[in-house]
Design a protein around this motif. Structure first.
Motif: not given
Length: 235
Positions: A109-114, A128-130
């Motif tokens: 998820y982090r890689r995708y959003l970045a 917590e955002d996830f």
């Protein structure tokens, strides 16, 4: 299903995520309703969506560009583009998991959003955002995951409702963007609808003039909600 009496609340205005130089306002269902799953089942048929534990729809005063869309899965026939996508990704293993936080999901998820939402306020999430955005304490949510050689490279967050699945959000490995994983995840959700004999896949909102929403028109037959009823769109 018994119809629920539902209070609705209007949110504050914020910049529109889809169209430039416009303000957006959302309408929210009462988050303290004693039967939130029943509320969701009722309101998704009226063009509402879910984000985290909140059920909402656009309620902009001077704009009606957001059009709810759902695919009629029982009548869906893959196009050549879809068949090519499925063939290209036939080395992936698809599985269905209860929605939950794991470090593996979170790092994807982090890689995708970045890669996809740089400087958009979402590109450096915390755990917590996830959980706040994708999970749901009262719903029936699953992760449709696709793995390559054991490693998860795509996840479609999917809600089960009374008459269909709702495609909440999809995130995938940006290094595999050439695979068309967003489209692939929609095709897998359509297949799941067929396998459990439910008629619709809700795709959220189509916005004419928003390029990133145009892919939704590729999946037919589909219906658009006009504020009163669902209407089959021309092929």
């Amino acid at each position: 299903m018994t119809q629920q009496r539902i209070k609705l609340y209007q949110g504050s205005a914020s910049p529109c995520s889809y169209l430039d130089n416009r303000q957006a306002v959302n309408i929210y269902a009462d988050p303290h309703h004693p039967h939130p799953r029943a509320v969701y089942n009722q309101l998704i048929k009226k063009g509402f969506r879910r984000s985290g534990e909140y059920v909402y729809r656009p309620g902009c005063t001077h704009c009606s560009a957001c059009v709810p869309v759902r695919i009629r899965c029982e009548n869906f026939t893959p196009r050549r583009t879809d068949r090519r996508n499925l063939k290209q990704n036939n080395d992936l293993r698809v599985d269905y998991q209860p929605a939950c936080f794991t470090e593996e999901y979170f790092q994807l998820y982090r890689r995708y959003l970045a890669a996809r939402h740089t400087d958009g306020g979402m590109d450096n999430p915390e755990p917590e955002d996830f959980e706040r955005f994708l999970l749901n304490p009262w719903g029936e949510t699953l992760f449709v995951e696709a793995r390559l050689d054991g490693q998860v490279i795509a996840v479609a967050v999917t809600d089960a409702t009374s008459d269909g699945l709702s495609a909440v959000y999809t995130f995938f490995d940006p290094d595999h963007g050439h695979r068309g994983l967003g489209r692939y995840c929609i095709l897998q959700q359509i297949e799941l609808c067929g396998s459990i004999n439910i008629p619709y896949l809700y795709l959220g909102y189509w916005v004419d003039g928003c390029q990133k929403m145009q892919y939704k028109t590729d999946f037919r037959p589909q219906e658009h909600f006009d504020g009163q009823e669902w209407i089959v769109t021309p092929s």
